[in-house]
Design a protein around this motif. Structure first.
Motif, PDB file in Angstrom:
ATOM      1  N   GLN A 205       0.818  -1.204   0.000  1.00 24.45           N
ATOM      2  CA  GLN A 205       0.000   0.000   0.000  1.00 24.45           C
ATOM      3  C   GLN A 205       0.858   1.264   0.000  1.00 24.45           C
ATOM      4  O   GLN A 205       0.544   2.211  -0.702  1.00 24.45           O
ATOM      5  CB  GLN A 205      -0.948   0.009   1.196  1.00 24.45           C
ATOM      6  CG  GLN A 205      -2.075  -0.983   1.036  1.00 24.45           C
ATOM      7  CD  GLN A 205      -3.017  -0.977   2.236  1.00 24.45           C
ATOM      8  OE1 GLN A 205      -2.833  -0.242   3.199  1.00 24.45           O
ATOM      9  NE2 GLN A 205      -4.029  -1.819   2.160  1.00 24.45           N
ATOM     10  N   ILE A 206       1.963   1.282   0.786  1.00 27.24           N
ATOM     11  CA  ILE A 206       2.750   2.526   0.836  1.00 27.24           C
ATOM     12  C   ILE A 206       3.508   2.772  -0.459  1.00 27.24           C
ATOM     13  O   ILE A 206       3.712   3.926  -0.826  1.00 27.24           O
ATOM     14  CB  ILE A 206       3.707   2.616   2.049  1.00 27.24           C
ATOM     15  CG1 ILE A 206       4.865   1.643   1.945  1.00 27.24           C
ATOM     16  CG2 ILE A 206       2.990   2.514   3.358  1.00 27.24           C
ATOM     17  CD1 ILE A 206       6.091   2.136   2.654  1.00 27.24           C
ATOM     18  N   ILE A 207       3.915   1.719  -1.168  1.00 29.09           N
ATOM     19  CA  ILE A 207       4.651   1.979  -2.405  1.00 29.09           C
ATOM     20  C   ILE A 207       3.720   2.241  -3.580  1.00 29.09           C
ATOM     21  O   ILE A 207       4.148   2.766  -4.589  1.00 29.09           O
ATOM     22  CB  ILE A 207       5.672   0.865  -2.752  1.00 29.09           C
ATOM     23  CG1 ILE A 207       4.988  -0.458  -3.033  1.00 29.09           C
ATOM     24  CG2 ILE A 207       6.725   0.750  -1.667  1.00 29.09           C
ATOM     25  CD1 ILE A 207       5.911  -1.477  -3.623  1.00 29.09           C
ATOM     26  N   ASN A 208       2.446   1.922  -3.428  1.00 25.42           N
ATOM     27  CA  ASN A 208       1.490   2.175  -4.495  1.00 25.42           C
ATOM     28  C   ASN A 208       0.724   3.482  -4.313  1.00 25.42           C
ATOM     29  O   ASN A 208      -0.173   3.779  -5.080  1.00 25.42           O
ATOM     30  CB  ASN A 208       0.510   1.001  -4.619  1.00 25.42           C
ATOM     31  CG  ASN A 208       1.185  -0.236  -5.181  1.00 25.42           C
ATOM     32  OD1 ASN A 208       2.022  -0.120  -6.065  1.00 25.42           O
ATOM     33  ND2 ASN A 208       0.830  -1.388  -4.678  1.00 25.42           N
ATOM     34  N   GLU A 209       1.066   4.244  -3.274  1.00 28.81           N
ATOM     35  CA  GLU A 209       0.363   5.517  -3.033  1.00 28.81           C
ATOM     36  C   GLU A 209       0.805   6.574  -4.010  1.00 28.81           C
ATOM     37  O   GLU A 209       1.905   6.630  -4.465  1.00 28.81           O
ATOM     38  CB  GLU A 209       0.611   5.986  -1.597  1.00 28.81           C
ATOM     39  CG  GLU A 209      -0.126   5.131  -0.593  1.00 28.81           C
ATOM     40  CD  GLU A 209       0.137   5.575   0.835  1.00 28.81           C
ATOM     41  OE1 GLU A 209       1.047   6.390   1.094  1.00 28.81           O
ATOM     42  OE2 GLU A 209      -0.594   5.093   1.704  1.00 28.81           O
TER      43      GLU A 209
END
Length: 126
Positions: free
Chosen positions: A122-126
Motif C-alpha cells: 500500500q505505501i509503495i502504491n500511493e
C-alpha cells in the motif's frame, strides 16, 4: 515485483526475516528496482550494537549513495561476504542471496511495529 509474506518491511524499504534468534536484513525488491544497478555495498558496523532506525551502511549505485537503516535494535553479527565481490546479488535476489546483514535483535517486540507485505504494498502504491 515480489512481496514475500514471511518478512517484515520498513518505510525506508528494508526488510527483515527472523530465523530462530537471528534476523536477516536487506533491501526490498522495490528499493533495488528504484536504485538501479548496485555497484558497491559499504557496511562497516559488524560487531556493533545499533538502535532501531540507525544507519548501518550504504549502498552505492552509478549516480548516488543511499543510507541503510536497521529495522530493529540489535547487534550486527555478520555482513554478507558475497557482496564484496558481487554487489549485484542485491539486484538479482534481494530476499535471498542478496541479504545485507545478520542481526541479533535485542527487542523482538520491535518486529511488531513493522509492516507486513500488504501494508508495504500500500505505501509503495500511493
Amino acid at each position: 515485483m515480489e512481496f514475500p509474506n514471511n518478512i517484515k518491511y520498513t518505510n525506508e524499504h528494508e526488510w527483515i526475516r527472523l530465523e530462530d534468534e537471528i534476523a536477516y536484513v536487506g533491501i526490498t525488491d522495490y528499493a533495488q528496482e528504484q536504485l538501479g544497478d548496485i555497484v558497491f555495498v559499504d557496511i562497516t558496523t559488524e560487531g556493533e550494537t545499533l538502535a532501531k532506525g540507525e544507519i548501518f551502511g550504504t549502498i552505492e549505485v552509478v549516480k548516488t549513495v543511499s543510507d541503510l537503516f536497521i529495522p530493529v535494535s540489535g547487534e550486527v553479527l555478520e555482513v554478507n561476504p558475497e557482496l564484496e565481490e558481487r554487489p549485484e546479488l542485491v539486484n538479482k535476489d534481494p530476499y535471498g542471496e542478496g541479504w545485507l546483514i545478520k542481526v541479533r535483535p535485542s527487542d523482538l517486540a520491535e518486529l511488531d511495529e513493522l509492516m507486513d507485505a500488504e501494508a508495504y504494498k500500500q505505501i509503495i502504491n500511493e
